[in-house]
Design a protein around this motif. Structure first.
Motif, mmCIF file in Angstrom:
data_model
loop_
_atom_site.group_PDB
_atom_site.id
_atom_site.type_symbol
_atom_site.label_atom_id
_atom_site.label_comp_id
_atom_site.label_asym_id
_atom_site.label_seq_id
_atom_site.Cartn_x
_atom_site.Cartn_y
_atom_site.Cartn_z
ATOM 1 N N ASP B 138 0.659 -1.307 0.040
ATOM 2 C CA ASP B 138 -0.028 -0.026 -0.120
ATOM 3 C C ASP B 138 1.012 1.145 0.038
ATOM 4 O O ASP B 138 0.440 2.197 -0.590
ATOM 5 N N VAL B 139 1.760 1.087 0.900
ATOM 6 C CA VAL B 139 2.925 2.359 0.893
ATOM 7 C C VAL B 139 3.455 2.531 -0.231
ATOM 8 O O VAL B 139 3.709 3.766 -0.775
ATOM 9 N N GLY B 146 3.138 9.688 -6.036
ATOM 10 C CA GLY B 146 3.605 10.871 -5.699
ATOM 11 C C GLY B 146 3.162 11.460 -4.419
ATOM 12 O O GLY B 146 3.419 12.688 -4.299
ATOM 13 N N LYS B 147 2.696 10.850 -3.494
ATOM 14 C CA LYS B 147 2.076 11.245 -2.209
ATOM 15 C C LYS B 147 3.359 11.814 -1.213
ATOM 16 O O LYS B 147 4.344 10.619 -1.129
ATOM 17 N N THR B 148 3.330 12.539 -0.485
ATOM 18 C CA THR B 148 4.056 12.911 0.731
ATOM 19 C C THR B 148 3.937 12.012 1.943
ATOM 20 O O THR B 148 2.931 11.351 1.907
ATOM 21 N N ASN B 149 4.821 11.791 2.754
ATOM 22 C CA ASN B 149 4.628 11.012 3.767
ATOM 23 C C ASN B 149 3.367 11.331 4.675
ATOM 24 O O ASN B 149 2.372 10.418 4.984
ATOM 25 N N LYS B 150 3.218 12.398 4.719
ATOM 26 C CA LYS B 150 1.836 12.977 5.544
ATOM 27 C C LYS B 150 0.746 12.649 4.622
ATOM 28 O O LYS B 150 -0.391 12.028 5.454
ATOM 29 N N GLU B 151 0.464 12.756 3.603
ATOM 30 C CA GLU B 151 -0.541 12.475 2.984
ATOM 31 C C GLU B 151 -0.666 10.810 2.697
ATOM 32 O O GLU B 151 -1.745 10.405 2.798
ATOM 33 N N ILE B 152 0.535 10.358 2.679
ATOM 34 C CA ILE B 152 0.342 8.622 2.674
ATOM 35 C C ILE B 152 -0.306 8.128 4.096
ATOM 36 O O ILE B 152 -1.109 7.173 4.328
ATOM 37 N N GLY B 153 0.217 8.975 5.349
ATOM 38 C CA GLY B 153 -0.291 8.685 6.514
ATOM 39 C C GLY B 153 -1.707 8.815 6.656
ATOM 40 O O GLY B 153 -2.538 8.169 7.003
ATOM 41 N N THR B 162 5.166 6.164 11.240
ATOM 42 C CA THR B 162 5.017 4.920 10.877
ATOM 43 C C THR B 162 5.435 4.857 9.269
ATOM 44 O O THR B 162 5.921 3.820 8.717
ATOM 45 N N VAL B 163 4.808 5.617 8.630
ATOM 46 C CA VAL B 163 5.165 5.532 7.188
ATOM 47 C C VAL B 163 6.751 5.721 6.770
ATOM 48 O O VAL B 163 7.181 4.947 5.966
ATOM 49 N N ILE B 164 7.225 6.418 7.601
ATOM 50 C CA ILE B 164 8.780 6.644 7.414
ATOM 51 C C ILE B 164 9.519 5.133 7.907
ATOM 52 O O ILE B 164 10.337 4.586 7.090
#
Lengths: 243, 198
Positions: B138-139, B146-153, B162-164
Motif C-alpha cells: 500500500d505504501v 507521488g504522495k508525501t509521507n503526510k498524505e500517505i499517513g 510509521t510511514v517513514i
C-alpha cells in the motif's frame, strides 16, 4: 601494478582495458605504437604527473591520488572533470538509453516495460545533466577564479571581491548521493524485478554498462570531494583573510 | 538486501593493515571496512562508521587499557577482536570476543571470524524475506502516486512516523531507494498503472 611514465601505454591498456575511456578522455588516440606514457603525454601536451595520478587511481582502488593532486593546479583536475561530464552526458548515457530502447518483450507487457524503464532513465539523465550543468556554470568557474586570484598578487577585480564576500564553497554541499542511488536502484530493478526481455544479450550489456558508469562516477565524485572542494575551501579561507 | 557488517581495523603498520583487510574482504557479509592508524580518534570513529566489529592490535590497547572498558560500555553490540604477535600474548587481554594471533594459519583465522559473524548475524537479520507485506505494498503504491509521507499517513490512517518506518523497511527489502525507482517497481508489479505515476 603502479603505472609510471616509462611504461608503454599499450601495455597499460592491455593490462587493464577499463582505462580505455580514461585515456580517450585525455584526447589520446590509438595507433600509438610502442611509445611510453611519458612520450605520449608530451606529444599531447598533457601534464605527465597529473595523467599518472588519474590513471593510477582508476587502475587500483587502493591508490589514493588526493594528496599529490592537491599540490597540482586545480585547473588540471577541473578540466579533466569537464571531460568526464561530456563523456557521461554525450556518450555514455545516450548509449545506455539506446540500449534500453532496443529491449523487446513478448506480448502486451512490451510497451509497459519499455516505457517505464525509459521514463526512469530519462529522468536520471536529466538529473545528471542538471547536476553537471550547475557544476560547470557555478562551481568550477568560481573554483578557477579562486585559484587564479590566489596566485595573482596584483590587483583584484571588484567583481571577484564581491563574489568572495557573498559566496562560500561550502554552499555547494553535494547531491551526488541521489544520483548514485538512482543507478543502484536501476541495477536492482533489472537484476531482481524486471521480467526478462527477449533479447537477453542487451540486458547483459545494459547491466555491464551501468556497473562501469557507476565506478567511473564514483571516482569522479571522489576527485571533487577530496581534491577540488577541500583545496578551494582552503584558498577561499585565505583569500577572505587577505581581503 | 543482504545484511552487511561494518568493520574497523586499528593498526599502525600498513603491511599488517592490508593483510587484515585482505582477510576481511573474503567474507560475504563484509560491508564497509574502515582503517585507523592509532587509537586517538577511535571513539569518534566508532560512532561515525557505526562499526559492528572492531579489530585492534594488542600493543595499542596495552597503552590505554581503560579505553576498552569505555568502548564496552558505550557500544554494547560491538564485537571486539584483539590480535597480537603470538597466541600467548593475545591471551593476556581479557574482555575480548575473539583473539587472533599473527602466527595462526589462514583457515583458523577465517573460521574464527566467520563464527563471530554468524553470532551477530541473526540480530541484524530481521528482514531477509524480500516479499513486501500488504501494508508495505500500500505504501509503495502511494509513493508511486507521488504522495508525501503526510498524505500517505492520512490515506492509510497511520502516522507519518510509521510511514517513514515502512519506507525504510521497503528500501531494505527491495534494494530500491529513490521515488522514481519505487515507481518503476510499482508499475512492473501492477501496483499502479503507468498513467497514474507521477
Amino acid at each position: 601494478m603502479l603505472i609510471t611514465k616509462d611504461i608503454k601505454l599499450a601495455d597499460v591498456i592491455l593490462q587493464n582495458y577499463h582505462l580505455i575511456p580514461i585515456i580517450s578522455r585525455f584526447g589520446i588516440k590509438f595507433g600509438f605504437g610502442d611509445k611510453s606514457v611519458g612520450q605520449i603525454c608530451t606529444q599531447y601536451h598533457i601534464k605527465t604527473n597529473f595523467f599518472l595520478e588519474i590513471v593510477n587511481a582508476f587502475n587500483d582502488k587502493d591508490y589514493k591520488p588526493y594528496e599529490k593532486l592537491k599540490n597540482m593546479s586545480l585547473s588540471l583536475t577541473v578540466s579533466y572533470l569537464l571531460k568526464s561530464h561530456y563523456y557521461y552526458n554525450k556518450v555514455k548515457l545516450p548509449f545506455i538509453e539506446n540500449l534500453i530502447d532496443s529491449l523487446e518483450w513478448e506480448g502486451e507487457d512490451n510497451l509497459k516495460n519499455k516505457n517505464v524503464l525509459k521514463k526512469f532513465f530519462r529522468q536520471y539523465r536529466k538529473e545528471v545533466n542538471e547536476h553537471t550543468a550547475n557544476e560547470e556554470t557555478e562551481i568550477y568557474p568560481y573554483v578557477l577564479e579562486l585559484e587564479q586570484n590566489y596566485n595573482n598578487t596584483g590587483k583584484v577585480s571588484v567583481s571577484f571581491l564581491e563574489k568572495l564576500k557573498t559566496k562560500s564553497i561550502k554552499d555547494y554541499a553535494d547531491t551526488h548521493d541521489e544520483l548514485n542511488s538512482s543507478l543502484l536502484d536501476l541495477k536492482n530493478i533489472i537484476i531482481k524485478y524486471l521480467y526478462p526481455a527477449e533479447n537477453k544479450d542487451i540486458t547483459v550489456q545494459i547491466l555491464i554498462e551501468i556497473f562501469k558508469l557507476e565506478k567511473d562516477m564514483t571516482d569522479h565524485t571522489e576527485l571533487e570531494e577530496k581534491v577540488v572542494i577541500p583545496v578551494a575551501e582552503k584558498i577561499e579561507t585565505e583569500l577572505k583573510k587577505r581581503y | 538486501m543482504a545484511v552487511k557488517f561494518s568493520f574497523l581495523i586499528v593498526e599502525k603498520s600498513y603491511i599488517i593493515r592490508s593483510g587484515l583487510m585482505q582477510i576481511i574482504s573474503n567474507f560475504y557479509e563484509t560491508g564497509v571496512v574502515n582503517e585507523l592508524h592509532n587509537v586517538d580518534t577511535l571513539l569518534k570513529k566508532l560512532s561515525e562508521v557505526n562499526a559492528d566489529v572492531l579489530i585492534i592490535n594488542a600493543k595499542l590497547i596495552a597503552a590505554v587499557p581503560e579505553l576498552i572498558l569505555d568502548i564496552r560500555k558505550r557500544f554494547e553490540q560491538l564485537k571486539l577482536v584483539v590480535f597480537a604477535g603470538t597466541r600467548r600474548e593475545a591471551d593476556e587481554f581479557p574482555g575480548f570476543d575473539l583473539k587472533i594471533s599473527v602466527d595462526e594459519p589462514k583457515h583458523l583465522i577465517v573460521e574464527k571470524i566467520q563464527s563471530l559473524i554468524n553470532e551477530i548475524k541473526p540480530k541484524k537479520d530481521n528482514n531477509l524475506s524480500e516479499n513486501l507485506s500488504e501494508r508495505e505494498k500500500d505504501v509503495v503504491k502511494q509513493i508511486a502516486l507521488g504522495k508525501t509521507n503526510k498524505e500517505i499517513g492520512e490515506a492509510l490512517f497511520i502516522s507519518p512516523h510509521t510511514v517513514i518506518t515502512h519506507r525504510k523497511n521497503i528500501t531494505g527489502k527491495l534494494g530500491i531507494k529513490t521515488v522514481s525507482g519505487l515507481t518503476v517497481y510499482a508499475i512492473l508489479n501492477n501496483l499502479i498503472k503507468i498513467e497514474d505515476a507521477v
